[in-house]
Design a protein around this motif. Structure first.
Motif, short mmCIF file in Angstrom:
data_model
loop_
_atom_site.label_atom_id
_atom_site.label_comp_id
_atom_site.label_asym_id
_atom_site.label_seq_id
_atom_site.Cartn_x
_atom_site.Cartn_y
_atom_site.Cartn_z
N VAL A 1 0.85 -1.19 0.00
CA VAL A 1 0.00 0.00 0.00
C VAL A 1 0.89 1.24 0.00
O VAL A 1 1.83 1.34 0.79
CB VAL A 1 -0.94 0.02 1.22
CG1 VAL A 1 -1.78 1.30 1.24
CG2 VAL A 1 -1.83 -1.21 1.24
N LEU A 2 0.55 2.17 -0.88
CA LEU A 2 1.24 3.45 -0.96
C LEU A 2 0.23 4.53 -0.62
O LEU A 2 -0.88 4.54 -1.15
CB LEU A 2 1.79 3.68 -2.38
CG LEU A 2 2.33 5.07 -2.68
CD1 LEU A 2 3.63 5.31 -1.93
CD2 LEU A 2 2.53 5.24 -4.18
N PHE A 3 0.59 5.44 0.27
CA PHE A 3 -0.25 6.60 0.57
C PHE A 3 0.31 7.77 -0.22
O PHE A 3 1.44 8.20 0.01
CB PHE A 3 -0.27 6.89 2.07
CG PHE A 3 -1.10 5.89 2.83
CD1 PHE A 3 -2.42 6.17 3.15
CD2 PHE A 3 -0.58 4.66 3.18
CE1 PHE A 3 -3.21 5.24 3.82
CE2 PHE A 3 -1.35 3.72 3.86
CZ PHE A 3 -2.67 4.01 4.18
N LEU A 4 -0.48 8.25 -1.16
CA LEU A 4 -0.06 9.31 -2.09
C LEU A 4 -0.74 10.61 -1.65
O LEU A 4 -1.95 10.78 -1.80
CB LEU A 4 -0.46 8.92 -3.50
CG LEU A 4 0.11 9.68 -4.67
CD1 LEU A 4 1.63 9.71 -4.65
CD2 LEU A 4 -0.38 9.07 -5.98
N LEU A 5 0.05 11.52 -1.08
CA LEU A 5 -0.49 12.76 -0.53
C LEU A 5 -0.47 13.86 -1.59
O LEU A 5 0.53 14.04 -2.28
CB LEU A 5 0.33 13.21 0.68
CG LEU A 5 0.53 12.16 1.78
CD1 LEU A 5 1.34 12.75 2.92
CD2 LEU A 5 -0.79 11.61 2.27
N HIS A 6 -1.56 14.60 -1.67
CA HIS A 6 -1.64 15.70 -2.63
C HIS A 6 -0.94 16.94 -2.09
O HIS A 6 -0.61 17.02 -0.91
CB HIS A 6 -3.10 16.02 -2.98
CG HIS A 6 -3.91 16.43 -1.79
ND1 HIS A 6 -3.79 17.67 -1.19
CD2 HIS A 6 -4.84 15.77 -1.07
CE1 HIS A 6 -4.62 17.76 -0.18
NE2 HIS A 6 -5.27 16.60 -0.08
N GLY A 7 -0.74 17.90 -2.96
CA GLY A 7 -0.11 19.16 -2.57
C GLY A 7 -1.12 20.17 -2.06
O GLY A 7 -2.31 19.86 -1.89
#
Length: 128
Positions: free
Chosen positions: A62-68
């Motif tokens: 699982v990868l947590f991809l955080l927005h800007g």
């Protein structure tokens, strides 16, 4: 004339095969965050292999991809091409199938701050 059509037919067949490649699924969800005292939106990319027969008990990274700044849970999908990029990387076997979670916190930075406890909500509410 037939010899001219052969390369075009090969190209067309190649495009059909590429278009038939497995595609991941994008799911939008919410849950009640106890830390924030409100609904918390997030988007998940599920690779095609996630729902494949025989994978019911298989574990995926699982990868947590955080927005800007000023982004939301749909940012990576709508503006960043997350689905297409992940599908392509998996199809080319650059990466193995992976689940990607894109949280929707938009009240400040990804740290506990004066507005909200974003870091705590991410680590204690969403990740589990």
């Amino acid at each position: 004339m037939f010899t001219m059509l052969r390369p075009l037919a090969s190209l067309f067949a190649g495009l059909l095969i590429a278009g038939a490649a497995a595609a991941g699924e994008i799911v939008s969800e919410t849950f009640r965050s106890d830390t924030l005292g409100r609904e918390y939106k997030y988007t998940v990319y599920l690779p095609d292999a996630y729902k494949a027969e025989g994978n019911a008990n298989k574990r995926f990274p699982v990868l947590f991809l955080l927005h800007g700044a000023n982004g939301d849970e749909a940012e990576w999908v709508q503006k960043g091409g997350a689905r297409e990029t992940l599908d392509g990387l998996i199809a080319r076997r650059v990466i193995r199938p992976i689940v990607v979670v894109m949280p929707g916190h938009n009240q400040g930075w990804w740290v506990d701050g004066a507005k909200e406890k974003a870091e705590t909500a991410l680590l204690k509410d969403l990740m589990p």
